[in-house]
Design a protein around this motif. Structure first.
Motif, mmCIF file in Angstrom:
data_model
loop_
_atom_site.group_PDB
_atom_site.id
_atom_site.type_symbol
_atom_site.label_atom_id
_atom_site.label_comp_id
_atom_site.label_asym_id
_atom_site.label_seq_id
_atom_site.Cartn_x
_atom_site.Cartn_y
_atom_site.Cartn_z
ATOM 1 N N LYS A 1 7.295 10.321 -10.955
ATOM 2 C CA LYS A 1 7.160 9.210 -10.009
ATOM 3 C C LYS A 1 5.714 8.808 -9.773
ATOM 4 C CE LYS A 1 11.338 9.646 -7.252
ATOM 5 N NZ LYS A 1 11.832 10.424 -6.128
ATOM 6 N N GLN A 10 4.663 5.455 -10.918
ATOM 7 C CA GLN A 10 5.451 4.323 -10.429
ATOM 8 C C GLN A 10 4.879 3.773 -9.137
ATOM 9 O OE1 GLN A 10 9.427 5.662 -9.865
ATOM 10 N NE2 GLN A 10 9.748 6.145 -12.024
ATOM 11 N N THR A 11 4.283 2.611 -9.207
ATOM 12 C CA THR A 11 3.822 1.986 -7.971
ATOM 13 C C THR A 11 4.373 0.582 -7.908
ATOM 14 O OG1 THR A 11 1.824 1.265 -9.070
ATOM 15 C CG2 THR A 11 1.687 3.281 -7.804
ATOM 16 N N GLU A 12 4.719 0.173 -6.707
ATOM 17 C CA GLU A 12 5.151 -1.206 -6.526
ATOM 18 C C GLU A 12 3.909 -2.071 -6.398
ATOM 19 O OE1 GLU A 12 7.719 -1.646 -3.188
ATOM 20 O OE2 GLU A 12 8.958 0.036 -3.814
ATOM 21 N N THR A 13 3.993 -3.250 -6.963
ATOM 22 C CA THR A 13 2.888 -4.175 -6.732
ATOM 23 C C THR A 13 3.282 -5.045 -5.552
ATOM 24 O OG1 THR A 13 3.256 -4.462 -9.077
ATOM 25 C CG2 THR A 13 1.198 -5.303 -8.201
ATOM 26 N N PRO A 14 2.420 -5.071 -4.535
ATOM 27 C CA PRO A 14 2.775 -5.879 -3.362
ATOM 28 C C PRO A 14 2.866 -7.358 -3.724
ATOM 29 C CG PRO A 14 0.522 -5.054 -3.190
ATOM 30 C CD PRO A 14 1.144 -4.381 -4.364
ATOM 31 N N GLN A 15 3.790 -8.049 -3.084
ATOM 32 C CA GLN A 15 3.943 -9.483 -3.317
ATOM 33 C C GLN A 15 2.813 -10.223 -2.620
ATOM 34 O OE1 GLN A 15 6.641 -11.095 -4.979
ATOM 35 N NE2 GLN A 15 6.986 -9.045 -5.757
#
Lengths: 378, 253
Positions: A104, A107-112
């Motif tokens: 994990k 795994q990073t979310e890219t901020p909107q």
């Protein structure tokens, strides 16, 4: 035990047996130790020809940096498709290491965040500017209405708070205005006296200093000093109130932030700026006269010259401007404060913007007055 | 192991502008425990915490962290002491212009010699420990209050301190988020042996995590013991009133 260049015991030994690369770590794996061996360890893993084994049997304790090193080595081995083992780690550190979920980690979310192309960003800028103009026009109108309302109902002014504003923006500004005005008068007189003496007209330095200070520089410098010390203070104060939701609290109480916060400050600006301006004129002229006395002119001669050259109109011309300058400086400070966004940096931005806008408007207004006075032959 | 004293507060008096809020407060915090500073609003919880971490100059007394006095420490001693603990402030106090990962990496950048890739990886690991691995690239303004607090815990842990000071961790959080934070605190205490000193007045959270607590009242310690024990066997009326939420009894006490 091997030592590295820093003279401290090296936490890493690299050995190889057959195709296997063994990284033997030892001691306390804190940030300092890991910093010393990080690139060497990763370098050894990068050049290894076979499986990589990390021997932690002599590790006394392992901090976050140590785990970061183990994870980095594991990632490297995985990338190069080599087998990787960590052994000999004490049980409590072993369980911490096993607790790290490497799958994990990447795994990073890219901020909107809104992103505009070149065309869209031009459009956005125009739309922002238009909205700002609207806001500014509304602000000017609301301040005007608020001031008129105070004229009808003076009791609505919260006098005690207003006095504090007058004291901070006015009384407390006296020393700095005096210093700047006196120096300005002195410098101008001194610079003008030298060349004018060559033509034997150095007495007319008095006319020059008196006219420039009363008509132009007195009001201008006072307004600029006020923009720097009071306009910015208004912007920072109201901006912080905005960030702390105090402005929102006013709105939900049914009070207009403009009337409650901006109108008294603008009124304070309109009241103190002319007073400070007259004060600045007097001190500026005194500065000029002081230089002339040092150059050998008797005071009586200078006063005679002054009363012959300076008319009430000149002082009045400067004074009329100063009312407008005061309104602009205080108004811009409050407007920028109310426009503050979220966060600490936004307060800094609105303070900067208040000073820049105020100085720009003061100079613009001064130019307009020059044209108007010229046309009116005032 | 639990008996070893890690922080000793000795006759500490502190306050503002010459007015004492705490007078002659003494207590110990033991290695590895979760220690709670309880008290009503205005009882001096935050003042005590801020004096323990050397943010305000105490009027008198000593705060010994592993035997070294924090009060009045300067230079190298102060730096060594500061490296031993991390602090989470009430509002998180993350820097708004940096992402969560950059916030955590900041102390690593300034206080260690680790190379850039090591700092980035370590920041990710710390964020993963507090359950924010996938939010590393978010700005604080793009996250919720609970996430900001967890990221603040990650930043406080960046340099592997043995002690964490938390100022009102539950303040402003909903019950579930607050319980999640409690779980995190318990996990960090269990897995890493970190000693916690927490100023709080959220009783539900205090029962759930606290090993030992002191209750502050009128500038002194009204009671000391485990939170559950204090609730069940209150030594005096004020303690009873505090734990049972009885304002009348508190006024009478």
């Amino acid at each position: 035990m091997a030592t590295d260049s820093a003279g401290q015991s090296a936490p890493l030994r690299v050995e190889s047996s057959g195709s296997e690369t063994i990284l033997a770590l030892s001691g306390t794996l804190d940030d300092a130790a890991v910093a010393r061996c990080w690139s060497r360890a990763l370098g050894a893993a990068r050049t290894s020809q076979g499986p990589v084994r990390v021997d932690c049997a002599r590790v006394d304790s392992c901090g976050g940096a140590g785990f970061a090193l183990l994870v980095a080595l594991a990632e490297m081995a995985e990338e190069r498709k080599q087998s990787f083992v960590v052994d000999g780690l004490a049980p409590q550190f072993r369980s911490m290491y096993d607790g790290i979920d490497r799958s994990k980690l990447g795994q990073t979310e890219t901020p909107q965040r809104e992103k505009y192309g070149p065309v869209a960003s031009v459009g956005q800028a125009v739309a922002d500017r238009a909205a700002e103009w609207r806001e500014e026009t509304e602000f000017v109108g609301e301040v005007g209405v608020g001031l008129a309302g105070l004229g009808r109902e003076p009791r609505r002014l919260r006098l005690r708070e207003w006095w504090v504003m007058v004291e901070k923006a006015g009384t407390n500004a006296l020393p700095i205005v005096a210093l700047i005005s006196f120096l300005m008068g002195m410098i101008m007189a001194f610079q003008a006296a030298m060349p004018m003496r060559q033509f034997g007209v150095d007495l007319f330095v008095v006319n020059l200093v008196a006219l420039t200070i009363t008509r132009e520089l007195g009001p201008l410098m006072t307004a600029i000093v006020l923009a720097g010390r009071s306009g910015s203070a208004f912007a920072a104060e109201i901006g912080t109130m905005k960030v702390n939701e105090e402005v929102a609290a006013l709105t939900t109480m049914g009070l207009s932030p403009v009337r409650f916060l901006a109108v008294p400050r603008v009124l304070a600006g309109i009241v103190v700026t002319p007073v400070l301006t007259v004060y600045s004129m007097a001190i500026g002229v005194a500065g000029g006269l002081a230089v002339m006395m040092l150059l050998g002119f008797p005071l009586a001669t200078l006063m005679h010259q002054l009363s012959g050259s300076l008319r009430v109109d000149d002082v009045l011309a400067g004074l009329i401007k100063s009312f407008f300058f005061g309104a602009v400086v205080a108004g811009v400070g409050c407007l920028r404060g109310l426009q503050t966004g979220a966060g600490a940096a936004a307060v800094g931005d609105s303070t900067t913007r208040s000073v820049v806008t105020a100085i720009f408007l003061i100079v613009l207004l001064d130019a307009v007055f020059a044209v108007v006075y010229y046309q009116l032959k005032f | 192991m639990k008996e070893e004293k890690i922080i000793e507060v000795r006759r500490l008096s502190a306050g503002y502008a010459g007015r004492a809020i705490l007078s002659d407060v003494s207590f110990d915090v033991r290695q590895g425990e979760i220690f709670i500073i309880l008290g009503g609003s205005g009882s001096g919880k935050s003042t005590l915490l801020k004096n323990m971490i050397g943010l305000y100059p105490a009027m008198s007394g000593e705060v010994l962290i592993r035997g070294e006095n924090m009060i009045g420490a300067v230079g190298a001693v102060r730096e060594r002491l500061l490296r031993q603990f991390g602090v989470m402030y009430q509002g998180g106090a993350l820097f708004g212009s940096m992402t969560l990962a950059e916030n955590v990496a900041l102390p690593l950048e300034e206080c260690t010699r680790l190379p850039r890739e090591a700092r980035a990886l370590l920041a990710r690991l710390k964020l993963q420990q507090v359950g924010l691995g996938q939010f590393a690239d978010y700005l604080p303004s793009e996250t919720s209050g609970g996430m900001v607090k967890r990221a603040a815990v990650a930043r406080a842990m960046a340099l592997d301190p043995g002690i964490l000071f938390l100022d009102e961790p539950s303040a402003g959080l909903d019950p579930i988020t607050s319980a999640e934070l409690d779980e995190l605190i318990r996990a960090l205490s269990r897995d890493y042996g970190i000693t916690f000193v927490i100023a709080s007045h959220e009783l539900a959270s205090v029962y759930a995590i606290g090993d030992r607590a002191i209750l502050l009242e009128n500038g002194g310690i009204a009671a000391e013991g485990s939170p559950v024990q204090l609730r069940d066997n209150p030594p005096n009326n004020y303690v009873r009133a505090f734990f049972r939420r009885e304002p009348e009894r508190a006024r009478a006490a």
